[in-house]
Every structure is written in structure tokens, then in C-alpha cells.
Design an enzyme around this catalytic site. Structure first.
Site, PDB file in Angstrom:
ATOM      1  N   PRO A 171       0.975  -1.200   0.010  1.00 31.08           N
ATOM      2  CA  PRO A 171      -0.096  -0.073   0.029  1.00 31.08           C
ATOM      3  C   PRO A 171       0.812   1.456   0.085  1.00 31.08           C
ATOM      4  O   PRO A 171       1.697   1.242   0.686  1.00 31.08           O
ATOM      5  CB  PRO A 171      -0.925  -0.274   1.282  1.00 31.08           C
ATOM      6  CG  PRO A 171      -1.003  -1.755   1.411  1.00 31.08           C
ATOM      7  CD  PRO A 171       0.456  -2.224   1.152  1.00 31.08           C
ATOM      8  N   CYS A 172       0.477   2.181  -0.669  1.00 28.30           N
ATOM      9  CA  CYS A 172       1.308   3.524  -0.948  1.00 28.30           C
ATOM     10  C   CYS A 172       0.653   4.581  -0.345  1.00 28.30           C
ATOM     11  O   CYS A 172       1.137   5.616  -0.338  1.00 28.30           O
ATOM     12  CB  CYS A 172       1.375   3.831  -2.244  1.00 28.30           C
ATOM     13  SG  CYS A 172      -0.292   4.262  -3.278  1.00 28.30           S
ATOM     14  N   GLN A 173      -0.717   4.472   0.374  1.00 27.71           N
ATOM     15  CA  GLN A 173      -1.442   5.705   0.808  1.00 27.71           C
ATOM     16  C   GLN A 173      -0.559   6.347   1.943  1.00 27.71           C
ATOM     17  O   GLN A 173      -0.581   7.700   1.848  1.00 27.71           O
ATOM     18  CB  GLN A 173      -2.612   5.169   1.471  1.00 27.71           C
ATOM     19  CG  GLN A 173      -3.627   4.688   0.454  1.00 27.71           C
ATOM     20  CD  GLN A 173      -3.550   3.377   0.177  1.00 27.71           C
ATOM     21  OE1 GLN A 173      -2.626   2.725   0.456  1.00 27.71           O
ATOM     22  NE2 GLN A 173      -4.568   2.755  -0.451  1.00 27.71           N
TER      23      GLN A 173
END
Length: 336
Positions: A69-71
Site C-alpha cells: 500500500p502506498c497511501q
């Protein structure tokens, strides 16, 4: 010949690129049931619908790819260093111990490689004997009709892997949207029905226009916040320029308030199929789930042409390493 595994696989766009480059999918791990089903329908039934935080017994592979995940790292988010999802990148290390890849590729937004979490991941890779290189690539340079910068951490035990060479020419959004006619009966050719207010706004936005045209022409149709932020976020309620690459396709690309996602000429946002085309996804792909989860699957993926370019240089590195091993073996036998 060479097998790969995919962690945080999503709908399988990066896997599709690797498969196009010549690799065979051995396993994929994806938590979303919809995304896992999309992977299963279009690529392989080797997908495991589970959290990648738990290591499974899946045998060994030559390459391990991962898109955690890059959030917590994206400039479009809060970039919260305490976001619990940030730790998921470190779950890759136990998988490496289990599946014993020779090459590991971790894809994320560029700020990820300047984070403390990346430093911990890099240290874990080096301690396991990997040499690390970092590529910051723009998908538009590799045949994707979209501006999309991504960082690839490439860890290798087979020697340095050459960076992909950019394509000679760029592909426009118009080429992706219009060169092949869309099937009007395709269930993926879907977009939300706009409200009366949205339709009035759409009808007044000229080609290549955006919210600034509405502020100038019909300020009474604009929310006060548009006037307050002035020249910021100028791409919202914007039409895609068909002569240029599209802007980055986000998970929210069917919301005109999130970017330049209006059809170049029609009074609507782009359809799910059109968004998929801008990610290099073939029209025969069928995505599982309702519209918003499908949009997330599309927007979260590595564009297939970019994944293919990365996969090809890794494939070439394996071929070169194999040829080198054969040469060395031949010399040893000759000396004997």
C-alpha cells in the site's frame, strides 16, 4: 522457464506485465476478494485471497514482485508515518526467506524510497545478500498513455539489472480511447449518471477545459471553495486532452472533483473501460465487483506496458546469467 510470485497483487496488472515479458505466475496474494477474482479470471487461478502479512507455503520462485500500500507515502494522501499500512512493506522480508527469489521488485510511489520504512526494507534486503538499485520511472515513457511516476526497488543476486530504455515516442490518451472503437454493450463501459448540476457544468466545459472555465463563465454554478483555492487544483472538472498523455489515473477517476477525468468531448467522466485502457489493460479483461471497487482495482495497478518493460529487463538479466553459468561450466569441463 522462470517463475514469479506477486504480493499485494491487486487485479494483476503488474503480473500481466511480467507474464507478457515471459515469466510464469506461480502464486499471487491479494486481500480483496474482488481483485483476487479479477486476477483469477484474467491471469491464473494461482491467486490466494488472503493477507500478505501471513506467509504461505507456496514453493520457491525466481522473482518476487510486490506493490505494498502506498497511501502512507503518496503526496496525494496525508503521508502519515504512523499509518499502520506502512509496515506492510516489511512483510515482504519473511516471504523472501520462504520463497527464496533471486530477484525482488518492490513498486510504490517515489516518496516511498525516501522513507524510514524503505530504509528498513533495504537493510533487510542487503542483509540477505541482495544488491539494490532504485528506478524512478514514468509510465508514459514505456508506452502507457498516461503520466504516472513510480519507484521500483530492484534487489538482485544475479548481478545488476539494466534500467528499462524509454520508448522512442509517447502514446496519447486519444489513441488509447479512440483508435479501437468501444463496444457499447461492454459492461465495463460504465460511468455514473451525473446529477443535473454536474450535467450543466459538463456541458459548459470546452475541449481541454476545466473548472477555471466554469468560474469564468458561470460562477453561480461553482462552490465557494473553488474561488477560495484559486489557481490550485486546476485539473479538477477537467477534460482529458486527447493529443497528450492523460494525467495519473487514480482510484477515484470517475469523480470529476478528483482530477482531469472528463471525456475529451462527451458530457461525462470516462468509463471504467476507458480508465482501464489508459492503464494499458486489454478490452477482453473482465473486472469483478461493483463500479467503485473496480475503479480501485484499475487505479491501484501498475500500468501493464510499464510492468512489461520492467519484466523484460529482468528476463534479459536471467538469460544473461544463465548463459554466463553455461560458459563457466563449459570451461570447467574443458579444463578437467
Amino acid at each position: 522457464m522462470w517463475k514469479f510470485g506477486d504480493l499485494y497483487a491487486g487485479a494483476g496488472l503488474f503480473s500481466s506485465g511480467m507474464k507478457s515479458a515471459g515469466f510464469t505466475p506461480a502464486f499471487a496474494v491479494e486481500l480483496s476478494a474482488d481483485a483476487a477474482q479479477t486476477y483469477r479470471q484474467n491471469l491464473s487461478d494461482c491467486v490466494i485471497n488472503a493477507s500478505a502479512a501471513e506467509v504461505h507455503d507456496v514453493g520457491t520462485v525466481d522473482v518476487l514482485i510486490a506493490g505494498p500500500p502506498c497511501q502512507g507515502f503518496s503526496t496525494l494522501g496525508r503521508r502519515d508515518p504512523l499509518d499502520v499500512r506502512n509496515d506492510l512493506c516489511l512483510a515482504i522480508l519473511p516471504w523472501i526467506d520462504r520463497v527464496e527469489p533471486k530477484v525482488v521488485v518492490v513498486e510504490n510511489v517515489p516518496p516511498f524510497v525516501r522513507s524510514a520504512h524503505w530504509a528498513m526494507l533495504a537493510e533487510g534486503l542487503r542483509s540477505r545478500g541482495f544488491e539494490i538499485d532504485v528506478w524512478e520511472l514514468d509510465a508514459v515513457d514505456y508506452g502507457t498513455p498516461q503520466l504516472r511516476k513510480r519507484a521500483f526497488t530492484v534487489a538482485s543476486t544475479i548481478g545488476q539489472i539494466a534500467r528499462p530504455v524509454p520508448a522512442v515516442s509517447k502514446t496519447s490518451a486519444g489513441a488509447a480511447l479512440f483508435d479501437i472503437p468501444l463496444d457499447a454493450h461492454d459492461p465495463m463501459h460504465y460511468w455514473p449518471v451525473p446529477s443535473d448540476l454536474a450535467m450543466r457544468r459538463f456541458s459548459l466545459i470546452p475541449p481541454n477545459g476545466d473548472k477555471r472555465d466554469l468560474l469564468r463563465l458561470v460562477p453561480e454554478l461553482c462552490p465557494p471553495s473553488w474561488k477560495q483555492i484559486g489557481c490550485q487544483a486546476t485539473d479538477v472538472w477537467g477534460r482529458i486532452d486527447p493529443s497528450a498523455p492523460a494525467n495519473t489515473i487514480r482510484c477515484t477517476f470517475q469523480n470529476p472533483s478528483k482530477g482531469r477525468y472528463l471525456h475529451p468531448f462527451e458530457n461525462r467522466v470516462i468509463s471504467l473501460r476507458e480508465g482501464a485502457r489508459l492503464q494499458g489493460v486489454p478490452d477482453d479483461w473482465i473486472f469483478a465487483g461493483k463500479p467503485y471497487p473496480v475503479a480501485r482495482q484499475i487505479g491501484n495497478g501498475v500500468p501493464i506496458p510499464l510492468g512489461t518493460a520492467v519484466g523484460r529487463v529482468i528476463y534479459d538479466a536471467f538469460e544473461a546469467a544463465t548463459a554466463s553459468d553455461v560458459t563457466v561450466s563449459s570451461k570447467v569441463l574443458a579444463a578437467a
